[in-house]
Design a protein around this motif. Structure first.
Motif, PDB file in Angstrom:
ATOM      1  N   ALA A 127       0.710  -1.194   0.028  1.00 23.49           N
ATOM      2  CA  ALA A 127       0.044  -0.079  -0.078  1.00 23.49           C
ATOM      3  C   ALA A 127       0.689   1.479  -0.061  1.00 23.49           C
ATOM      4  CB  ALA A 127      -0.851  -0.016   1.082  1.00 23.49           C
ATOM      5  N   ARG A 128       0.306   2.268  -0.734  1.00 24.89           N
ATOM      6  CA  ARG A 128       0.926   3.481  -0.631  1.00 24.89           C
ATOM      7  C   ARG A 128       0.936   4.170   0.653  1.00 24.89           C
ATOM      8  NH1 ARG A 128      -1.948   8.787  -3.294  1.00 24.89           N
ATOM      9  NH2 ARG A 128      -3.518   7.976  -2.075  1.00 24.89           N
ATOM     10  N   ARG A 129      -0.417   4.071   1.334  1.00 22.47           N
ATOM     11  CA  ARG A 129      -0.301   4.467   2.762  1.00 22.47           C
ATOM     12  C   ARG A 129      -1.293   3.492   3.412  1.00 22.47           C
ATOM     13  NH1 ARG A 129      -3.001  10.331   2.452  1.00 22.47           N
ATOM     14  NH2 ARG A 129      -3.970   9.089   0.775  1.00 22.47           N
ATOM     15  N   VAL A 130      -1.162   3.567   4.981  1.00 23.52           N
ATOM     16  CA  VAL A 130      -2.052   2.430   5.644  1.00 23.52           C
ATOM     17  C   VAL A 130      -2.673   3.512   6.518  1.00 23.52           C
ATOM     18  CG1 VAL A 130      -1.901   0.565   7.616  1.00 23.52           C
ATOM     19  CG2 VAL A 130      -0.466   0.450   5.488  1.00 23.52           C
ATOM     20  N   CYS A 131      -3.932   3.676   6.533  1.00 32.03           N
ATOM     21  CA  CYS A 131      -4.643   4.448   7.398  1.00 32.03           C
ATOM     22  C   CYS A 131      -5.415   3.566   8.504  1.00 32.03           C
ATOM     23  CB  CYS A 131      -5.471   5.273   6.490  1.00 32.03           C
ATOM     24  SG  CYS A 131      -6.687   6.305   7.544  1.00 32.03           S
ATOM     25  N   LEU A 132      -5.307   3.800   9.659  1.00 27.84           N
ATOM     26  CA  LEU A 132      -6.147   3.396  10.821  1.00 27.84           C
ATOM     27  C   LEU A 132      -7.228   4.242  11.501  1.00 27.84           C
ATOM     28  CD1 LEU A 132      -2.875   2.321  11.731  1.00 27.84           C
ATOM     29  CD2 LEU A 132      -4.285   0.585  12.457  1.00 27.84           C
ATOM     30  N   LEU A 133      -8.321   3.546  11.464  1.00 24.93           N
ATOM     31  CA  LEU A 133      -9.504   4.146  12.155  1.00 24.93           C
ATOM     32  C   LEU A 133     -10.040   3.371  13.323  1.00 24.93           C
ATOM     33  CD1 LEU A 133     -11.637   4.971   9.096  1.00 24.93           C
ATOM     34  CD2 LEU A 133     -11.126   6.571  10.858  1.00 24.93           C
ATOM     35  N   GLY A 134     -10.512   3.867  14.503  1.00 23.85           N
ATOM     36  CA  GLY A 134     -10.923   3.368  15.433  1.00 23.85           C
ATOM     37  C   GLY A 134     -11.526   4.251  16.551  1.00 23.85           C
ATOM     38  N   PHE A 135     -12.929   3.908  16.938  1.00 21.20           N
ATOM     39  CA  PHE A 135     -13.478   4.802  17.766  1.00 21.20           C
ATOM     40  C   PHE A 135     -13.832   4.106  19.187  1.00 21.20           C
ATOM     41  CE2 PHE A 135     -14.526   5.962  13.330  1.00 21.20           C
ATOM     42  CZ  PHE A 135     -14.228   7.343  13.420  1.00 21.20           C
ATOM     43  N   ARG A 136     -13.944   4.852  20.162  1.00 17.53           N
ATOM     44  CA  ARG A 136     -14.537   4.381  21.342  1.00 17.53           C
ATOM     45  C   ARG A 136     -13.414   3.129  22.023  1.00 17.53           C
ATOM     46  NH1 ARG A 136     -19.534   4.812  23.605  1.00 17.53           N
ATOM     47  NH2 ARG A 136     -19.551   2.584  24.299  1.00 17.53           N
ATOM     48  N   ASN A 137     -13.782   2.056  22.203  1.00 21.60           N
ATOM     49  CA  ASN A 137     -13.058   1.086  22.739  1.00 21.60           C
ATOM     50  C   ASN A 137     -11.873   0.507  21.792  1.00 21.60           C
ATOM     51  OD1 ASN A 137     -13.799   1.497  25.575  1.00 21.60           O
ATOM     52  ND2 ASN A 137     -15.220  -0.522  25.354  1.00 21.60           N
ATOM     53  N   SER A 138     -12.255   0.918  20.418  1.00 20.92           N
ATOM     54  CA  SER A 138     -11.486   0.486  19.465  1.00 20.92           C
ATOM     55  C   SER A 138     -10.283   1.067  19.245  1.00 20.92           C
ATOM     56  CB  SER A 138     -12.090   0.297  18.113  1.00 20.92           C
ATOM     57  OG  SER A 138     -13.210  -0.485  18.390  1.00 20.92           O
ATOM     58  N   ASP A 172      -8.541  11.762  -0.071  1.00 24.47           N
ATOM     59  CA  ASP A 172      -7.413  11.588  -0.677  1.00 24.47           C
ATOM     60  C   ASP A 172      -7.032  10.131  -0.700  1.00 24.47           C
ATOM     61  OD1 ASP A 172      -6.874  14.340  -1.328  1.00 24.47           O
ATOM     62  OD2 ASP A 172      -5.672  14.457   0.243  1.00 24.47           O
ATOM     63  N   LEU A 173      -7.973   9.309   0.028  1.00 22.66           N
ATOM     64  CA  LEU A 173      -7.608   7.601  -0.076  1.00 22.66           C
ATOM     65  C   LEU A 173      -8.038   7.249  -1.333  1.00 22.66           C
ATOM     66  CD1 LEU A 173      -8.680   6.652   3.535  1.00 22.66           C
ATOM     67  CD2 LEU A 173      -6.382   6.889   2.568  1.00 22.66           C
ATOM     68  N   THR A 174      -7.258   6.321  -1.910  1.00 25.50           N
ATOM     69  CA  THR A 174      -7.489   5.752  -3.260  1.00 25.50           C
ATOM     70  C   THR A 174      -7.562   4.043  -3.140  1.00 25.50           C
ATOM     71  OG1 THR A 174      -5.338   5.657  -4.183  1.00 25.50           O
ATOM     72  CG2 THR A 174      -6.693   7.618  -4.176  1.00 25.50           C
ATOM     73  N   ALA A 175      -7.429   3.382  -4.348  1.00 18.11           N
ATOM     74  CA  ALA A 175      -7.235   2.249  -4.334  1.00 18.11           C
ATOM     75  C   ALA A 175      -5.780   1.686  -3.675  1.00 18.11           C
ATOM     76  CB  ALA A 175      -7.832   1.472  -5.535  1.00 18.11           C
ATOM     77  N   ASP A 176      -5.027   2.564  -4.046  1.00 16.82           N
ATOM     78  CA  ASP A 176      -3.518   2.315  -3.668  1.00 16.82           C
ATOM     79  C   ASP A 176      -3.270   2.070  -2.104  1.00 16.82           C
ATOM     80  OD1 ASP A 176      -3.008   2.363  -6.328  1.00 16.82           O
ATOM     81  OD2 ASP A 176      -2.534   4.414  -6.372  1.00 16.82           O
ATOM     82  N   ASP A 177      -4.142   2.711  -1.565  1.00 22.86           N
ATOM     83  CA  ASP A 177      -4.156   2.652   0.058  1.00 22.86           C
ATOM     84  C   ASP A 177      -4.690   1.612   0.680  1.00 22.86           C
ATOM     85  OD1 ASP A 177      -2.644   5.522  -0.095  1.00 22.86           O
ATOM     86  OD2 ASP A 177      -4.756   5.936  -0.417  1.00 22.86           O
ATOM     87  N   VAL A 178      -4.608   1.381   1.943  1.00 18.63           N
ATOM     88  CA  VAL A 178      -5.442   0.219   2.732  1.00 18.63           C
ATOM     89  C   VAL A 178      -5.653   0.842   3.960  1.00 18.63           C
ATOM     90  CG1 VAL A 178      -5.100  -1.738   4.197  1.00 18.63           C
ATOM     91  CG2 VAL A 178      -4.044  -1.682   1.972  1.00 18.63           C
ATOM     92  N   VAL A 179      -7.048   0.784   4.296  1.00 20.93           N
ATOM     93  CA  VAL A 179      -7.666   1.206   5.858  1.00 20.93           C
ATOM     94  C   VAL A 179      -7.936   0.091   6.465  1.00 20.93           C
ATOM     95  CG1 VAL A 179      -9.610   2.241   6.694  1.00 20.93           C
ATOM     96  CG2 VAL A 179      -8.791   3.183   4.748  1.00 20.93           C
ATOM     97  N   ILE A 180      -7.141   0.109   7.757  1.00 20.42           N
ATOM     98  CA  ILE A 180      -7.735  -0.846   8.782  1.00 20.42           C
ATOM     99  C   ILE A 180      -8.507  -0.205   9.695  1.00 20.42           C
ATOM    100  CG2 ILE A 180      -6.660  -2.247  10.797  1.00 20.42           C
ATOM    101  CD1 ILE A 180      -4.027  -2.424   9.572  1.00 20.42           C
ATOM    102  N   PHE A 181      -9.803  -0.550   9.878  1.00 25.50           N
ATOM    103  CA  PHE A 181     -10.923  -0.020  10.366  1.00 25.50           C
ATOM    104  C   PHE A 181     -11.222  -0.949  11.634  1.00 25.50           C
ATOM    105  CE2 PHE A 181     -14.987   2.698   9.444  1.00 25.50           C
ATOM    106  CZ  PHE A 181     -14.965   2.945  10.915  1.00 25.50           C
ATOM    107  N   VAL A 182     -10.753  -0.808  12.838  1.00 21.17           N
ATOM    108  CA  VAL A 182     -11.061  -1.284  14.184  1.00 21.17           C
ATOM    109  C   VAL A 182     -12.366  -1.038  14.428  1.00 21.17           C
ATOM    110  CG1 VAL A 182     -10.163  -2.009  16.272  1.00 21.17           C
ATOM    111  CG2 VAL A 182      -8.569  -1.389  14.551  1.00 21.17           C
ATOM    112  N   ALA A 183     -13.288  -1.804  14.686  1.00 20.09           N
ATOM    113  CA  ALA A 183     -14.607  -1.584  15.069  1.00 20.09           C
ATOM    114  C   ALA A 183     -15.383  -2.642  15.827  1.00 20.09           C
ATOM    115  CB  ALA A 183     -15.496  -1.490  13.413  1.00 20.09           C
ATOM    116  N   PHE A 184     -14.946  -2.645  16.903  1.00 21.60           N
ATOM    117  CA  PHE A 184     -15.540  -3.451  17.857  1.00 21.60           C
ATOM    118  C   PHE A 184     -16.814  -2.703  18.370  1.00 21.60           C
ATOM    119  CE2 PHE A 184     -10.945  -5.104  18.282  1.00 21.60           C
ATOM    120  CZ  PHE A 184     -11.258  -6.443  17.660  1.00 21.60           C
ATOM    121  N   ARG A 185     -17.765  -3.508  18.981  1.00 20.16           N
ATOM    122  CA  ARG A 185     -19.017  -3.153  19.724  1.00 20.16           C
ATOM    123  C   ARG A 185     -18.667  -2.335  20.892  1.00 20.16           C
ATOM    124  NH1 ARG A 185     -20.124  -9.158  21.512  1.00 20.16           N
ATOM    125  NH2 ARG A 185     -18.894  -9.067  23.716  1.00 20.16           N
ATOM    126  N   ARG A 186     -19.126  -1.522  21.267  1.00 19.19           N
ATOM    127  CA  ARG A 186     -20.350  -1.026  20.885  1.00 19.19           C
ATOM    128  C   ARG A 186     -19.935   0.379  19.865  1.00 19.19           C
ATOM    129  NH1 ARG A 186     -24.304   0.437  25.689  1.00 19.19           N
ATOM    130  NH2 ARG A 186     -25.668   1.013  24.249  1.00 19.19           N
TER     131      ARG A 186
END
Length: 279
Positions: A127-138, A172-186
């Motif tokens: 990947a060109r870039r690795v982008c991480l997302l996580g909210f609350r307990n994630s 700016d994110l494209t198919a050349d990037d990867v997103v790791i979306f940490v999305a545990f409950r709640r």
């Protein structure tokens, strides 16, 4: 003579998905073997009684009753049913916590899809870039994973920054990037819309979630599940952190030459800036 857990582990890869469901239930609830018959085990595992019978014949037992008699004899002789689960004995909170943590780790390790995991690591490496997302307990899981991956490769970021919005980060994110979306409950309600937006932008997404989040899976290219089951009110994140550790180590092995070089460069900077305590 092999114990039941050893037989299950040695045969696990060759079992059918339904038989693996029974095996996973036994790994998580070993004591149920002594207190339930084959019909009850089938009901608790969510499979047919015939599946349970086939499984134990495959493991070399003449019948379910023969296996149960063997397990009872081993337990009465003082031999633990499994290698580690009885290390903390009794019905204390500590004992129940230990057994549940072990069950969580066992579950995700046995259910991980090796081919899909390999695709994830290859994508993270390319990947060109690795982008991480996580909210609350994630968020702590995403933050820790970002810290590990950043030591292996450049272009790793955690979004959004404190107090900021997401649109500026995602545009700016494209198919050349990867997103790791940490999305545990709640999860916040916005998670589904964010996944849909990333899908519309054709951004490859690795969804890290609990096994029960099946409705989100079509919105991600890959998914990795870690159970959060706990003996009390609060979710347990040891399996999630273990999964983050595996991702980091696997990426390091995939990018061994460049990853090692980057780690050494960072270590040199630690020294130049006197950032870390020496010991």
């Amino acid at each position: 003579m092999k114990q039941i857990d050893e037989r299950l582990r040695s045969h696990y890869a060759a079992l059918t998905p339904q038989e693996q469901r029974v095996a996973d239930f036994i790994f998580d609830h070993p004591d149920h073997l002594m207190s339930h018959n084959s019909a009850e085990l089938a009901r608790l595992s969510g499979v047919s009684k015939a599946t349970v019978s086939r499984l134990f014949r495959r493991l070399g037992y003449a019948s379910y009753r023969g296996m149960r008699d063997e397990v009872r004899a081993l337990r009465q002789s003082g031999l633990p049913l499994t290698d580690n689960r009885d290390a903390v004995e009794g019905n204390t909170l500590l004992a129940r916590h230990y057994k549940q943590e072990m069950a969580n780790l066992t579950q995700w390790v046995h259910q991980i899809d090796a081919a899909q995991f390999g695709e994830v690591i290859a994508a993270l490496a390319a990947a060109r870039r690795v982008c991480l997302l996580g909210f609350r307990n994630s968020y702590p899981v995403a933050l820790h994973l970002r810290q590990q991956l950043l030591q292996i490769r450049p272009g790793v970021q955690l979004v959004p920054q404190p107090g900021q919005t997401l649109s500026e980060e995602l545009v700016d994110l494209t198919a050349d990037d990867v997103v790791i979306f940490v999305a545990f409950r709640r999860r916040p309600r916005a998670v589904r819309a964010l996944l849909a937006q990333l899908q519309a932008q054709q951004v490859p997404v690795v969804l890290v979630c609990e096994p029960q989040a099946a409705s989100l899976l079509p919105l991600a290219r890959w998914h990795l599940a870690a159970p959060l089951d706990s003996v009390s009110a609060f979710d347990a994140y040891s399996a999630a952190m273990s999964l983050a550790n595996l991702l980091s180590n696997a990426l390091l092995h995939h990018l061994l030459a460049s990853g090692r070089q980057r780690i050494h460069q960072i270590a040199d900077l630690y020294g130049d800036l006197d950032e870390l305590e020496q010991r």
